[in-house]
Structures are given as C-alpha cells and as structure tokens.
Design a protein around this motif. Structure first.
Motif, PDB file in Angstrom:
ATOM      1  N   HIS A  98       1.456  -1.094  -0.259  1.00 32.44           N
ATOM      2  CA  HIS A  98      -0.154  -0.459  -0.243  1.00 32.44           C
ATOM      3  C   HIS A  98       1.163   1.462   0.189  1.00 32.44           C
ATOM      4  O   HIS A  98       1.553   1.077   1.039  1.00 32.44           O
ATOM      5  CB  HIS A  98      -1.021  -0.476   0.971  1.00 32.44           C
ATOM      6  CG  HIS A  98      -1.927  -0.528   1.195  1.00 32.44           C
ATOM      7  ND1 HIS A  98      -2.764  -1.147  -0.164  1.00 32.44           N
ATOM      8  CD2 HIS A  98      -2.492  -1.701   2.091  1.00 32.44           C
ATOM      9  CE1 HIS A  98      -3.932  -2.159  -0.020  1.00 32.44           C
ATOM     10  NE2 HIS A  98      -3.629  -3.397   1.356  1.00 32.44           N
ATOM     11  N   PRO A  99       0.878   2.614  -1.163  1.00 35.71           N
ATOM     12  CA  PRO A  99       1.360   3.118  -1.237  1.00 35.71           C
ATOM     13  C   PRO A  99       1.689   4.686   0.086  1.00 35.71           C
ATOM     14  O   PRO A  99       2.686   4.829   0.955  1.00 35.71           O
ATOM     15  CB  PRO A  99       1.152   4.145  -2.089  1.00 35.71           C
ATOM     16  CG  PRO A  99       0.470   3.219  -3.288  1.00 35.71           C
ATOM     17  CD  PRO A  99      -0.267   2.229  -2.735  1.00 35.71           C
ATOM     18  N   GLU A 100      -0.029   4.360   0.886  1.00 34.06           N
ATOM     19  CA  GLU A 100      -0.332   5.340   2.238  1.00 34.06           C
ATOM     20  C   GLU A 100       1.003   4.486   3.566  1.00 34.06           C
ATOM     21  O   GLU A 100       1.934   5.089   3.603  1.00 34.06           O
ATOM     22  CB  GLU A 100      -0.880   4.613   2.803  1.00 34.06           C
ATOM     23  CG  GLU A 100      -2.940   5.170   2.044  1.00 34.06           C
ATOM     24  CD  GLU A 100      -2.962   4.437   0.973  1.00 34.06           C
ATOM     25  OE1 GLU A 100      -4.207   4.655   0.693  1.00 34.06           O
ATOM     26  OE2 GLU A 100      -2.185   3.426   0.649  1.00 34.06           O
ATOM     27  N   TYR A 101       1.740   3.405   2.925  1.00 31.86           N
ATOM     28  CA  TYR A 101       3.099   2.898   4.012  1.00 31.86           C
ATOM     29  C   TYR A 101       4.475   3.167   3.616  1.00 31.86           C
ATOM     30  O   TYR A 101       5.097   2.957   4.417  1.00 31.86           O
ATOM     31  CB  TYR A 101       2.401   1.446   4.684  1.00 31.86           C
ATOM     32  CG  TYR A 101       0.797   1.346   4.465  1.00 31.86           C
ATOM     33  CD1 TYR A 101       0.853   1.841   6.035  1.00 31.86           C
ATOM     34  CD2 TYR A 101       0.820   0.393   5.159  1.00 31.86           C
ATOM     35  CE1 TYR A 101      -0.193   1.729   6.119  1.00 31.86           C
ATOM     36  CE2 TYR A 101      -0.520  -0.243   5.602  1.00 31.86           C
ATOM     37  CZ  TYR A 101      -1.227   0.716   6.008  1.00 31.86           C
ATOM     38  OH  TYR A 101      -2.098   0.511   6.231  1.00 31.86           O
ATOM     39  N   GLN A 102       4.744   3.982   1.940  1.00 31.17           N
ATOM     40  CA  GLN A 102       5.627   3.597   1.993  1.00 31.17           C
ATOM     41  C   GLN A 102       6.587   5.521   1.341  1.00 31.17           C
ATOM     42  O   GLN A 102       5.711   5.891   1.722  1.00 31.17           O
ATOM     43  CB  GLN A 102       5.320   2.914   0.356  1.00 31.17           C
ATOM     44  CG  GLN A 102       5.027   1.744   0.082  1.00 31.17           C
ATOM     45  CD  GLN A 102       4.546   1.348  -0.989  1.00 31.17           C
ATOM     46  OE1 GLN A 102       4.549   2.187  -2.209  1.00 31.17           O
ATOM     47  NE2 GLN A 102       3.861  -0.031  -1.644  1.00 31.17           N
ATOM     48  N   VAL A 103       7.887   4.717   1.059  1.00 30.13           N
ATOM     49  CA  VAL A 103       8.566   6.206   0.716  1.00 30.13           C
ATOM     50  C   VAL A 103       9.232   5.476  -0.079  1.00 30.13           C
ATOM     51  O   VAL A 103      10.183   3.982  -0.056  1.00 30.13           O
ATOM     52  CB  VAL A 103       9.639   7.054   1.908  1.00 30.13           C
ATOM     53  CG1 VAL A 103      11.069   6.097   2.386  1.00 30.13           C
ATOM     54  CG2 VAL A 103      10.056   8.245   1.356  1.00 30.13           C
ATOM     55  N   ARG A 104      10.033   6.409  -1.512  1.00 26.69           N
ATOM     56  CA  ARG A 104      10.584   6.041  -2.572  1.00 26.69           C
ATOM     57  C   ARG A 104      11.779   6.904  -2.740  1.00 26.69           C
ATOM     58  O   ARG A 104      11.142   8.469  -2.174  1.00 26.69           O
ATOM     59  CB  ARG A 104       9.413   5.908  -4.141  1.00 26.69           C
ATOM     60  CG  ARG A 104      10.059   5.794  -4.974  1.00 26.69           C
ATOM     61  CD  ARG A 104       9.116   5.363  -6.186  1.00 26.69           C
ATOM     62  NE  ARG A 104       9.681   5.124  -7.605  1.00 26.69           N
ATOM     63  CZ  ARG A 104       9.043   4.538  -8.229  1.00 26.69           C
ATOM     64  NH1 ARG A 104       7.524   4.288  -8.888  1.00 26.69           N
ATOM     65  NH2 ARG A 104       9.901   4.185 -10.280  1.00 26.69           N
ATOM     66  N   PHE A 105      12.682   6.315  -3.252  1.00 25.69           N
ATOM     67  CA  PHE A 105      13.683   7.032  -3.079  1.00 25.69           C
ATOM     68  C   PHE A 105      14.912   6.696  -4.222  1.00 25.69           C
ATOM     69  O   PHE A 105      14.630   5.759  -5.104  1.00 25.69           O
ATOM     70  CB  PHE A 105      15.033   6.370  -2.248  1.00 25.69           C
ATOM     71  CG  PHE A 105      16.444   7.189  -2.205  1.00 25.69           C
ATOM     72  CD1 PHE A 105      15.853   8.607  -1.641  1.00 25.69           C
ATOM     73  CD2 PHE A 105      17.459   6.804  -2.309  1.00 25.69           C
ATOM     74  CE1 PHE A 105      17.277   9.514  -1.141  1.00 25.69           C
ATOM     75  CE2 PHE A 105      18.534   8.055  -2.172  1.00 25.69           C
ATOM     76  CZ  PHE A 105      18.981   8.687  -1.872  1.00 25.69           C
ATOM     77  N   ARG A 106      15.181   8.128  -5.064  1.00 22.65           N
ATOM     78  CA  ARG A 106      15.999   8.182  -6.315  1.00 22.65           C
ATOM     79  C   ARG A 106      17.169   8.567  -6.359  1.00 22.65           C
ATOM     80  O   ARG A 106      17.738   9.084  -5.863  1.00 22.65           O
ATOM     81  CB  ARG A 106      15.368   9.357  -7.110  1.00 22.65           C
ATOM     82  CG  ARG A 106      16.064   9.443  -8.716  1.00 22.65           C
ATOM     83  CD  ARG A 106      15.735   8.714  -9.343  1.00 22.65           C
ATOM     84  NE  ARG A 106      16.500   8.703 -10.421  1.00 22.65           N
ATOM     85  CZ  ARG A 106      17.125   7.641 -11.502  1.00 22.65           C
ATOM     86  NH1 ARG A 106      16.799   6.866 -10.934  1.00 22.65           N
ATOM     87  NH2 ARG A 106      18.018   8.208 -12.770  1.00 22.65           N
ATOM     88  N   TRP A 107      17.780   7.289  -6.439  1.00 20.90           N
ATOM     89  CA  TRP A 107      19.290   7.107  -6.373  1.00 20.90           C
ATOM     90  C   TRP A 107      20.161   8.571  -7.326  1.00 20.90           C
ATOM     91  O   TRP A 107      19.857   8.335  -8.444  1.00 20.90           O
ATOM     92  CB  TRP A 107      19.542   5.367  -5.740  1.00 20.90           C
ATOM     93  CG  TRP A 107      19.209   4.697  -5.563  1.00 20.90           C
ATOM     94  CD1 TRP A 107      18.344   3.902  -5.670  1.00 20.90           C
ATOM     95  CD2 TRP A 107      19.686   4.910  -3.929  1.00 20.90           C
ATOM     96  NE1 TRP A 107      18.295   3.661  -5.050  1.00 20.90           N
ATOM     97  CE2 TRP A 107      19.287   3.277  -3.890  1.00 20.90           C
ATOM     98  CE3 TRP A 107      20.891   4.936  -3.757  1.00 20.90           C
ATOM     99  CZ2 TRP A 107      19.210   3.116  -2.436  1.00 20.90           C
ATOM    100  CZ3 TRP A 107      20.413   4.408  -1.989  1.00 20.90           C
ATOM    101  CH2 TRP A 107      19.932   3.252  -1.806  1.00 20.90           C
ATOM    102  N   GLU A 108      21.650   8.334  -6.738  1.00 24.38           N
ATOM    103  CA  GLU A 108      21.915   9.616  -7.640  1.00 24.38           C
ATOM    104  C   GLU A 108      23.514   8.624  -7.643  1.00 24.38           C
ATOM    105  O   GLU A 108      23.763   7.948  -6.010  1.00 24.38           O
ATOM    106  CB  GLU A 108      21.521  11.003  -7.034  1.00 24.38           C
ATOM    107  CG  GLU A 108      21.146  11.304  -6.976  1.00 24.38           C
ATOM    108  CD  GLU A 108      20.892  12.892  -6.816  1.00 24.38           C
ATOM    109  OE1 GLU A 108      22.157  12.990  -6.382  1.00 24.38           O
ATOM    110  OE2 GLU A 108      19.854  13.884  -7.407  1.00 24.38           O
ATOM    111  N   PRO A 109      24.238   8.449  -7.778  1.00 24.68           N
ATOM    112  CA  PRO A 109      25.984   8.385  -7.452  1.00 24.68           C
ATOM    113  C   PRO A 109      26.234   8.656  -6.185  1.00 24.68           C
ATOM    114  O   PRO A 109      26.179  10.220  -5.897  1.00 24.68           O
ATOM    115  CB  PRO A 109      26.704   8.434  -8.084  1.00 24.68           C
ATOM    116  CG  PRO A 109      26.337   8.262  -9.902  1.00 24.68           C
ATOM    117  CD  PRO A 109      24.401   9.094  -9.240  1.00 24.68           C
TER     118      PRO A 109
END
Length: 312
Positions: free
Chosen positions: A264-275
């Motif tokens: 469920h997206p309500e419980y999530q976080v998303r991270f965009r990686w960089e070097p």
C-alpha cells in the motif's frame, strides 16, 4: 506460539483481508499517524521528512568523517522515528562504509551474496547479463535466528532512468489492520527459510550444507521494537514459508493478507538514487523493494548489514 487447535475466526479474517486490499481506510490510518519519535527537537541534524510516517533525508552530514557522540545519538533517534534515512553526495569506500556501520553494531557477513573486497560488504551488481531480482517486498535475512538490526546501502553506479528503491513502514501497516485481524495474529509465529529464494540456485549438496548452517527459524508474526514499543507485521514474501500452528490453507490466506500490506503506497516511501547516495534503514520495522525497471542498463550497489537480536 499458537497451538493447532487455537480457535481463529478465519471467515472474519478473510472478510477483513478483502477489505484491506482496497487500501487503508482514512479513519483507521488516522488513529496511529505517529512515527514513533519522541517529539524532541534535533540540534545537530535537520531531518527532512519524505513520507507521512517513513523516510527522511539528512543533509549536511559527511559519513566518511568521524562523527561525534551527539550526532550519532541523533542519527539513532532519527532512525527510530523515520525508519529509513537518506544521505546524498557521500564519498564512501568499502572501508569507510564498514566503519560507519560499526557505529551501530557488528557487521553481519551474508552467507550467500557476493562480496566487494571485504567479507561484510555485499556487492549487488546488475546489467544485461545479470538482471536484478530484488523486486519483491522483503526484510533482509529474516531466515537467520538474529536478523539484521539495520542495513546500509550505497550507490556505486546507477542507471539514468529507473532503479529506485521503496520502503514500507510495517508498524504503520500493523496499525492499519482491523481489530479482528490483530487479535488473530497476536501470539502467532511463522517459519522463515532461505530455501525458497537462495536455495533455488543451489545444487542438492549445496542446499543440504546450507540448511545445516541455516535451518528454518520461527519468529513472531507481530514483532515489537524494544526502544519504542511499536508493534509491526514481521512476515515477508521472500523468506516467510508458513504461519505456524494453523491449517495450511488458512495459514496461506493469512500470510497473503499480511504480506500484501507492504504494497500500500500509504505506508511507503520511494527514493531516487544518485551516485554517492546512501540509505540506512531499520531492517526490523521495514520491508523494501528494488525496482527492476532499468534493464539492460547497469546498476551497482554495495550493502553492509548490522547484526541484530532475536525478534520478540
């Protein structure tokens, strides 16, 4: 552990599970929006929250340099509050990576994954010849008797498009369960086993040897974080083989309901990686999912896990 003759109203659990597939109800989610933090102000850090209950970016910290006790204490408090911490533009070698991990405990040597120059540093390298396979919600190494307290992952090479990682707050997921489901799972245990994941790539002889070293283990279905008292769902799709003490069909349905909550997206976080990006997460209270949407571009990561204790 619940005995096989324990009475659980599985019809009610299935009804609740069907409702849960629509996502958490606002009235339920609102009852427990606390992140588990103390509410005290930070004086050495400036965490920038990334999600409602999980994830914060920590600017202005150089993990390659010595950190004083006050900064380390606030990092530990931030980890308990936000569950996963993100750092940008870090210049970490494998040695510095391992040194930072040692602030939190003894690094754990993974028995099956390839290493990056040091036994405690795992190398996760994927390209056109070895596509990524971590796109399933899981908690690291729950098949061990003392699963990792935390994991620290750094980006070595990232694709220009794709390759993000997501984390789910399994305490918030527990809070969102209906009362009858929470009652049903209270006191249950589940068996965790590596054979349904890493074991699939082993010969019969290799599997037998690995099972002697890492036999199936039982952990509570509902785990408690000792520092905060937060309860959480502690089963995952990769390593949890079954719910103990209930019938096979009922146990499989219950396991599906519980593992589904990480999605469920309500419980999530998303991270965009960089070097040079680094993520440090509390492996006890979270699950994570590495998106494999970058094929055939390369993605190279290195990870150190920190030894934990027996779930309770």
């Amino acid at each position: 552990m619940t005995s096989p003759d324990t009475t659980i109203d599985f019809a009610a659990v299935r009804t609740a599970g069907a409702d849960l597939r629509r996502g958490p109800r606002p009235a339920v989610a609102a009852r427990e929006l606390s992140t588990g933090g103390t509410g005290e102000p930070y004086t050495r850090l400036a965490p920038v929250p990334c999600g409602a209950t999980i994830g914060a970016e920590i600017p202005g910290i150089d993990l390659s340099r010595p950190l004083d006790d006050a900064v380390l204490a606030e990092l530990r408090r931030a980890l308990l509050e936000y569950k996963v911490l993100f750092f940008r533009d870090q210049d970490l070698t494998a040695d510095r990576h391992a040194a930072f991990a040692r602030h939190w405990g003894e690094p754990q040597i993974h028995p099956f994954l390839p290493k990056a120059g040091r036994p405690e540093v795992v190398r996760l390298a994927h390209d056109a010849d070895a596509p990524g396979v971590e796109n399933i919600w899981h908690s690291d190494a729950s098949f061990t008797g003392t699963p990792p307290f935390g994991s620290i992952l750094r980006a070595v090479e990232v694709p220009d498009i794709g390759g993000d990682t997501m984390w789910a707050d399994m305490a918030a997921a527990y809070d969102g369960l209906p009362d009858d489901v929470r009652t049903a799972i209270d006191g249950l245990t589940a068996t965790h086993d590596f054979t349904q994941s890493f074991g699939r790539l082993m010969t019969g002889e290799q599997l037998a040897e690995a099972r002697r070293a890492y036999p199936p283990v039982r952990h509570p279905v509902v785990r408690t974080i000792p520092e905060t008292g937060r309860k959480l769902i502690y089963v995952n799709s990769v390593f949890t083989a079954r719910i103990d003490g209930v019938g096979e069909a009922d146990g499989a349905d219950l396991l599906d309901i519980l593992t589904d909550q990480a999605r469920h997206p309500e419980y999530q976080v998303r991270f965009r990686w960089e070097p040079g990006s680094v993520a440090f997460w509390d492996n006890r209270i979270t699950q994570h999912y590495a998106l494999c949407d970058y094929y055939p571009r390369p993605r190279v990561m290195e990870r150190v896990t920190i030894t934990g204790d027996r779930p309770r």
